[in-house]
Write a protein that holds these residues in place. Structure first.
Motif, PDB file in Angstrom:
ATOM      1  N   ASP A  52       0.827  -1.206   0.000  1.00 31.35           N
ATOM      2  CA  ASP A  52       0.000   0.000   0.000  1.00 31.35           C
ATOM      3  C   ASP A  52       0.864   1.259   0.000  1.00 31.35           C
ATOM      4  O   ASP A  52       0.535   2.253  -0.664  1.00 31.35           O
ATOM      5  CB  ASP A  52      -0.933   0.004   1.217  1.00 31.35           C
ATOM      6  CG  ASP A  52      -1.961  -1.111   1.151  1.00 31.35           C
ATOM      7  OD1 ASP A  52      -2.458  -1.385   0.040  1.00 31.35           O
ATOM      8  OD2 ASP A  52      -2.256  -1.717   2.189  1.00 31.35           O
ATOM      9  N   ILE A  53       1.973   1.217   0.735  1.00 28.76           N
ATOM     10  CA  ILE A  53       2.884   2.362   0.732  1.00 28.76           C
ATOM     11  C   ILE A  53       3.501   2.538  -0.649  1.00 28.76           C
ATOM     12  O   ILE A  53       3.661   3.668  -1.143  1.00 28.76           O
ATOM     13  CB  ILE A  53       3.980   2.181   1.806  1.00 28.76           C
ATOM     14  CG1 ILE A  53       3.347   2.137   3.200  1.00 28.76           C
ATOM     15  CG2 ILE A  53       5.007   3.304   1.716  1.00 28.76           C
ATOM     16  CD1 ILE A  53       4.338   1.875   4.319  1.00 28.76           C
ATOM     17  N   ALA A  54       3.830   1.423  -1.297  1.00 32.05           N
ATOM     18  CA  ALA A  54       4.355   1.514  -2.668  1.00 32.05           C
ATOM     19  C   ALA A  54       3.326   2.138  -3.598  1.00 32.05           C
ATOM     20  O   ALA A  54       3.662   2.985  -4.433  1.00 32.05           O
ATOM     21  CB  ALA A  54       4.753   0.122  -3.161  1.00 32.05           C
ATOM     22  N   LEU A  81      10.518  -1.205  -1.343  1.00 32.15           N
ATOM     23  CA  LEU A  81      11.299  -1.173  -2.580  1.00 32.15           C
ATOM     24  C   LEU A  81      10.925  -2.338  -3.487  1.00 32.15           C
ATOM     25  O   LEU A  81      10.838  -2.194  -4.708  1.00 32.15           O
ATOM     26  CB  LEU A  81      12.790  -1.210  -2.258  1.00 32.15           C
ATOM     27  CG  LEU A  81      13.380   0.024  -1.573  1.00 32.15           C
ATOM     28  CD1 LEU A  81      14.835  -0.222  -1.208  1.00 32.15           C
ATOM     29  CD2 LEU A  81      13.265   1.240  -2.475  1.00 32.15           C
ATOM     30  N   SER A  82      10.694  -3.510  -2.901  1.00 35.03           N
ATOM     31  CA  SER A  82      10.327  -4.682  -3.697  1.00 35.03           C
ATOM     32  C   SER A  82       8.977  -4.513  -4.374  1.00 35.03           C
ATOM     33  O   SER A  82       8.745  -5.045  -5.460  1.00 35.03           O
ATOM     34  CB  SER A  82      10.293  -5.938  -2.813  1.00 35.03           C
ATOM     35  OG  SER A  82      11.572  -6.227  -2.318  1.00 35.03           O
ATOM     36  N   GLU A  83       8.076  -3.775  -3.727  1.00 30.28           N
ATOM     37  CA  GLU A  83       6.722  -3.615  -4.252  1.00 30.28           C
ATOM     38  C   GLU A  83       6.603  -2.473  -5.251  1.00 30.28           C
ATOM     39  O   GLU A  83       5.615  -2.377  -5.969  1.00 30.28           O
ATOM     40  CB  GLU A  83       5.741  -3.366  -3.095  1.00 30.28           C
ATOM     41  CG  GLU A  83       5.649  -4.492  -2.079  1.00 30.28           C
ATOM     42  CD  GLU A  83       4.895  -5.695  -2.612  1.00 30.28           C
ATOM     43  OE1 GLU A  83       4.277  -5.586  -3.695  1.00 30.28           O
ATOM     44  OE2 GLU A  83       4.922  -6.746  -1.944  1.00 30.28           O
ATOM     45  N   ILE A  88       9.588   3.980 -11.058  1.00 29.33           N
ATOM     46  CA  ILE A  88       9.993   4.990 -10.071  1.00 29.33           C
ATOM     47  C   ILE A  88      10.960   4.434  -9.031  1.00 29.33           C
ATOM     48  O   ILE A  88      11.435   5.180  -8.181  1.00 29.33           O
ATOM     49  CB  ILE A  88       8.769   5.593  -9.355  1.00 29.33           C
ATOM     50  CG1 ILE A  88       8.097   4.553  -8.460  1.00 29.33           C
ATOM     51  CG2 ILE A  88       7.792   6.179 -10.338  1.00 29.33           C
ATOM     52  CD1 ILE A  88       7.103   5.160  -7.505  1.00 29.33           C
ATOM     53  N   ARG A  89      11.247   3.139  -9.098  1.00 37.59           N
ATOM     54  CA  ARG A  89      12.099   2.525  -8.072  1.00 37.59           C
ATOM     55  C   ARG A  89      13.475   3.185  -8.016  1.00 37.59           C
ATOM     56  O   ARG A  89      13.994   3.489  -6.936  1.00 37.59           O
ATOM     57  CB  ARG A  89      12.236   1.031  -8.351  1.00 37.59           C
ATOM     58  CG  ARG A  89      13.018   0.278  -7.293  1.00 37.59           C
ATOM     59  CD  ARG A  89      13.200  -1.165  -7.723  1.00 37.59           C
ATOM     60  NE  ARG A  89      11.941  -1.904  -7.645  1.00 37.59           N
ATOM     61  CZ  ARG A  89      11.789  -3.128  -8.151  1.00 37.59           C
ATOM     62  NH1 ARG A  89      12.790  -3.716  -8.793  1.00 37.59           N
ATOM     63  NH2 ARG A  89      10.634  -3.751  -8.036  1.00 37.59           N
ATOM     64  N   GLU A  90      14.060   3.405  -9.174  1.00 33.79           N
ATOM     65  CA  GLU A  90      15.396   3.999  -9.214  1.00 33.79           C
ATOM     66  C   GLU A  90      15.382   5.402  -8.621  1.00 33.79           C
ATOM     67  O   GLU A  90      16.302   5.798  -7.888  1.00 33.79           O
ATOM     68  CB  GLU A  90      15.903   4.035 -10.665  1.00 33.79           C
ATOM     69  CG  GLU A  90      17.369   4.387 -10.792  1.00 33.79           C
ATOM     70  CD  GLU A  90      17.886   4.140 -12.199  1.00 33.79           C
ATOM     71  OE1 GLU A  90      18.981   4.614 -12.506  1.00 33.79           O
ATOM     72  OE2 GLU A  90      17.184   3.457 -12.982  1.00 33.79           O
ATOM     73  N   ASP A  91      14.323   6.171  -8.909  1.00 34.50           N
ATOM     74  CA  ASP A  91      14.206   7.523  -8.376  1.00 34.50           C
ATOM     75  C   ASP A  91      14.099   7.491  -6.852  1.00 34.50           C
ATOM     76  O   ASP A  91      14.708   8.307  -6.157  1.00 34.50           O
ATOM     77  CB  ASP A  91      12.975   8.208  -8.985  1.00 34.50           C
ATOM     78  CG  ASP A  91      12.783   9.617  -8.476  1.00 34.50           C
ATOM     79  OD1 ASP A  91      13.708  10.433  -8.632  1.00 34.50           O
ATOM     80  OD2 ASP A  91      11.703   9.908  -7.912  1.00 34.50           O
ATOM     81  N   VAL A  92      13.324   6.540  -6.312  1.00 37.58           N
ATOM     82  CA  VAL A  92      13.171   6.425  -4.858  1.00 37.58           C
ATOM     83  C   VAL A  92      14.504   6.057  -4.212  1.00 37.58           C
ATOM     84  O   VAL A  92      14.884   6.624  -3.173  1.00 37.58           O
ATOM     85  CB  VAL A  92      12.088   5.374  -4.518  1.00 37.58           C
ATOM     86  CG1 VAL A  92      12.102   5.049  -3.024  1.00 37.58           C
ATOM     87  CG2 VAL A  92      10.718   5.872  -4.941  1.00 37.58           C
ATOM     88  N   ASP A 111      16.669 -13.168  -3.327  1.00 39.13           N
ATOM     89  CA  ASP A 111      15.953 -13.044  -4.593  1.00 39.13           C
ATOM     90  C   ASP A 111      15.307 -11.676  -4.742  1.00 39.13           C
ATOM     91  O   ASP A 111      15.227 -11.122  -5.838  1.00 39.13           O
ATOM     92  CB  ASP A 111      14.904 -14.152  -4.728  1.00 39.13           C
ATOM     93  CG  ASP A 111      13.877 -14.129  -3.606  1.00 39.13           C
ATOM     94  OD1 ASP A 111      14.263 -13.820  -2.461  1.00 39.13           O
ATOM     95  OD2 ASP A 111      12.696 -14.417  -3.871  1.00 39.13           O
ATOM     96  N   ASP A 112      14.854 -11.107  -3.616  1.00 38.58           N
ATOM     97  CA  ASP A 112      14.268  -9.767  -3.670  1.00 38.58           C
ATOM     98  C   ASP A 112      15.334  -8.720  -3.964  1.00 38.58           C
ATOM     99  O   ASP A 112      15.075  -7.747  -4.675  1.00 38.58           O
ATOM    100  CB  ASP A 112      13.571  -9.439  -2.343  1.00 38.58           C
ATOM    101  CG  ASP A 112      12.339 -10.302  -2.114  1.00 38.58           C
ATOM    102  OD1 ASP A 112      11.652 -10.605  -3.103  1.00 38.58           O
ATOM    103  OD2 ASP A 112      12.086 -10.680  -0.966  1.00 38.58           O
TER     104      ASP A 112
END
Length: 464
Positions: A52-54, A81-83, A88-92, A111-112
């Protein structure tokens, strides 16, 4: 969703929006961020699941996202981060302090971590690898040596294994005394002295059996071993086909090197379905709501150009019959109906065929039967709508032969649509081209060209 510490009403039935972020909660979170109230922000965010935060981070704009991350600081969880969407993951990650990033990634299974960093730039990869303990870093770097999209990238290195001669009591004692068990696991893998996996035993059977029972007596009947270089889509298919919960991964010598669990396999399936949907629409498999206008334009432009080229081809067919259209103006009114019905029928067949190819339900053994079925369905639908459009053409324009012409063209185009919608994806797959990516354009072109040619060609013969 609760915005405080109230206990949720478990008896209250969920509606279809039950798992969406509450708009009032989002507004309260953004208000806390705007005024810099860290305590209130943590209070509001604490009940939320990482997923939900993601979702929240993906839905707010870049400036609010940066301010929230800066204020949330050390509360940031690695699971978030996994979710996160890869867009946008790289930006976060760039906005997290080195200390927060290090603490976040240490909480993740190998694996994550691999999934997290494999698509990042080298500088971000180094930052995450530097945050790991030496043993975890070696495990992640080893996984990254396997081909992208392989079981080696998908597996986790943390495995609970036991010698084949152990009893239930011995493995329970082992697990109780171990400090490095995975956070979640479903099986204990039985191995021979050379670390070759020979069976799986579920935790449920272990906990329900007496201590003296040999583990070998509890091994599951269904046991699949995954080669480390196997394509991840084949892995996901095996999990879905054989109802697996987890499966051991082996190297070229057959030694146990990792474990794949059902959650990772289902993610692969979901991503595959999502990619197929995006490819069928011609918007690119990397499209995301977080993409900028420039990125979205760049992804969609090539396929719009292809569609333009095929539209020109259909227009060339129309131009052949300029004199016919000029003589019978009603043709210009009715001919889009023939092409549109064929396009829709072709898309229906195409969607079923692409899905069946993805799930491996459409094979050489049943291809002929499926194509015959689609042709028969096209013929049946064509006859129904031929009667309808024949009457429409006659009543609207008072030309009995015009009704017959559009009826015949409708039958021809819907039969061709059924044939093309099934046959083209199969041919593309045999040619090594992703059927989800290219089929739509070819099917639409075929139904447009055949529809216009059949309608206008028949009209030029029978109406002039």
């Amino acid at each position: 969703m609760s915005t405080g510490s109230d206990t949720p009403d478990l008896e209250k039935p969920r509606d279809e929006d039950a798992y969406e972020l509450d708009l009032e909660l989002v507004a309260e979170i953004l208000e806390a961020v705007e005024v810099g109230n860290r305590e209130r922000l943590i209070e509001l965010m604490e009940p939320l699941h990482a997923a939900d935060i993601a979702d929240l981070l993906e839905q707010i704009d870049a400036q609010d996202r940066a301010d929230l991350i800066r204020l949330y600081d050390r509360e940031f969880d690695g699971e978030i981060l996994s979710e996160l969407d890869e867009g946008i993951r790289e930006d976060v990650i760039r906005q997290l302090t080195p200390e927060v990033l290090a603490e976040a990634v240490r909480e993740l299974d190998s694996d994550d971590v691999v999934d997290l960093i494999e698509d990042l730039e080298e500088t971000e990869q180094v930052a995450i690898l530097d945050a790991l303990d030496d043993a975890d870093r070696v495990a992640v770097e080893q996984s990254l040596t396997y081909p992208e999209g392989s079981a080696g990238r998908l597996m986790q290195r943390e495995v609970v294994m036991a010698p084949e001669h152990w009893t239930v009591g011995e493995v329970i004692d082992f697990m109780r005394n171990s400090d490095e068990l995975p956070d979640q696991f479903y099986h204990v893998v039985l191995v021979d002295p050379r670390l070759h996996p020979i069976g799986n035993v579920t935790l449920g059977r272990i906990m329900s059996s007496r201590r003296e029972v040999p583990l070998a007596d509890l091994a599951e009947e269904t046991f699949q071993i995954i080669p480390v270089d196997q394509d991840e889509e084949d892995v996901a298919y095996a999990f879905n086909q054989y109802h697996l919960i987890s499966a051991p991964v082996v190297d070229a010598e057959g030694r146990l090197v990792g474990m794949i669990t059902i959650d990772d396999a289902m993610i692969v399936l979901d991503e595959g379905h999502e990619e197929d949907i995006l490819r069928l629409a011609g918007v690119g498999e990397e499209s995301s709501l977080s993409d900028t206008a420039v990125e979205t334009t760049r992804q969609r432009l090539p396929w719009l150009a292809v569609n333009l080229a095929t539209a020109i081809l259909a227009s060339l067919v129309i131009s052949i019959f300029e004199d016919t259209i000029a003589s019978v103006v009603a043709l210009a009114v009715l001919m889009p109906i023939v092409a549109s019905m064929g396009g829709n029928a072709g898309t229906q067949s195409l969607t079923v065929a692409v899905r069946a190819l993805a799930t491996r339900d459409l094979t050489g053994s049943n291809l002929g039967r499926v194509i015959r079925r689609e042709v028969v369905v096209g013929l049946a639908n064509g006859l129904v709508f031929a009667v309808v459009m024949g009457l429409v053409g006659y009543v609207w324009f008072g030309l009995p032969m015009l009704g017959i012409v559009i009826a015949a063209a409708m039958v021809v185009n819907l039969v061709v649509a059924g044939l093309a919608g099934t046959g083209i994806p199969v041919l593309l797959e045999k040619a090594g081209v992703d059927p989800a990516l290219a089929s739509g354009t070819f099917v639409t072109t075929v139904t447009d060209v055949v529809g216009f040619f059949a309608f206008l060609g028949l009209a030029s013969v029978f109406l002039l």
